[in-house]
Write a protein that holds these residues in place. Sequence first.
Motif, short mmCIF file in Angstrom:
data_model
loop_
_atom_site.label_atom_id
_atom_site.label_comp_id
_atom_site.label_asym_id
_atom_site.label_seq_id
_atom_site.Cartn_x
_atom_site.Cartn_y
_atom_site.Cartn_z
N TYR A 128 19.39 -21.66 15.62
CA TYR A 128 20.39 -21.57 14.55
C TYR A 128 21.61 -20.76 15.04
N LYS A 151 26.47 -25.49 5.61
CA LYS A 151 27.17 -24.19 5.66
C LYS A 151 27.51 -23.83 7.11
N SER A 184 14.18 -26.43 5.78
CA SER A 184 13.67 -27.37 6.80
C SER A 184 12.20 -27.13 7.12
N GLY A 222 18.52 -27.89 6.33
CA GLY A 222 19.72 -27.65 7.14
C GLY A 222 19.38 -27.92 8.60
N TYR A 223 18.78 -26.93 9.22
CA TYR A 223 18.53 -26.95 10.67
C TYR A 223 17.92 -28.25 11.18
N TYR A 280 26.40 -25.60 10.76
CA TYR A 280 25.67 -24.93 11.84
C TYR A 280 26.40 -25.10 13.18
C1 LIG Z 1 20.56 -22.06 4.78
C2 LIG Z 1 19.71 -22.37 3.60
C3 LIG Z 1 18.85 -23.49 3.60
C4 LIG Z 1 18.62 -24.35 4.81
O1 LIG Z 1 17.75 -23.68 5.68
P1 LIG Z 1 17.24 -24.39 7.04
O2 LIG Z 1 16.23 -23.45 7.57
O3 LIG Z 1 18.43 -24.50 7.91
O4 LIG Z 1 16.70 -25.70 6.64
C5 LIG Z 1 18.18 -23.76 2.42
N1 LIG Z 1 18.31 -22.99 1.33
C6 LIG Z 1 19.09 -21.90 1.31
C7 LIG Z 1 19.18 -21.08 0.07
C8 LIG Z 1 19.81 -21.53 2.44
O5 LIG Z 1 20.57 -20.44 2.42
#
Ligand SMILES: *Cc1c(COP(=O)(O)O)cnc(C)c1O
Length: 361
Positions: free
Chosen positions: A344, A35, A196, A213-214, A39
């Motif tokens: 982030y 998303k 993460s 994600g991160y 990042y």
């Molecule tokens: C953004 C998001 C993630 C990823 O989070 P990170 O901390 O970047 O790993 C996972 N699940 C949902 C629902 C999110 O909105």
Amino acid sequence: MARPNQARLNLAALRHNLALVRRLAPRARAMAVVKADAYGHGAATVARVLAPLADALAVACLEEAQALRDAGISVPILLLEGVFEPAELQAAAQQNLWVTIASEQQLRWLEQSRPARPLRCWLKVDTGMHRLGVEPGQAPAFYQRLKACPNAADDTVLSTHFASADDLSSARTARQLALFESACQGLPGERSSANSAAVLAWPASHCDWVRPGYMLYGNSPLALDHPNAQPLQPVMTLVSAVISLRDVAAGESVGYGAIWTAARPSRIATVCIGYGDGYPRMAPAGTPVLVNGQRAVLAGRVSMDMITVDVTDLPGVGIGDEVVLWGDGLPVGEVARHVGTIGYELSTRMPARTPRVVVVA
Ligand SMILES: *Cc1c(COP(=O)(O)O)cnc(C)c1O
């Protein structure tokens, strides 16, 4: 020479970081979260690398998913916030997207729409984040309605999201997980809870799907050092260069507002990156940067197009020398701590003005 600012991308690091996810969560499927333009790294670039290696991708909304489809990405993509209006369900079905169902309204839109084919749904349960999702007690009723709904595919996933997984001393994650398990009790669907931080530090949360994600971008969300985060490799390295050097006498000040005053005779390097290039204006004096790979610190305010760095203790700095703002050798999270934010935000706020340049394919 052109203005030297670059957000350099090491795509091998992306693959390496996803491999770490696989190692830490060997029994779970991995959904790579891309998303907010991955990042700030560039969603299409990142998705082309991760799509063949991950089990699915995730974005916030239909427009972000559409951009990936337009870039030729064909793997399943979850809309983490679901749809914003009923018409988006048609597009989601046509584009083979998965949708989050997080409210009565989203479920009713699905029940009342006519998508071309059934959609895979991720039923989101609010176990304590109190941002999105249905009450734990409502989860079975929502699940049964999805089961009965011809517009929902048979393989609904149950999901939740942690508020404090980055804090290993907090009891909240275990409490959310227990609430999630009890809300899902007896429901046959796959489960997903780990972001993460939970991939790194909460193995009991991995369930059937992890959603990193991160960490894929090579950064640790954990407040403290953790051995599982040690192997992460930063994907983005933000670089600029020295364009001017001067000696200032003790008592002279540097930059807007004259808020920094030299306590000693000082050598100041001007670097051509500022808040218009994604470097945070709130970075205070003392924030670290790397000049020729060596640490130096900000002196004076961040301008739109420039910063000033105290290089008094780094002999031999010259015009054109490379400056790393974060990335290799300087974790973005460390810079973010000085600024009072998180890595982030720094990576996500990278403007289009700063070119993304793939240096390792
Ligand atoms: C953004 C998001 C993630 C990823 O989070 P990170 O901390 O970047 O790993 C996972 N699940 C949902 C629902 C999110 O909105």
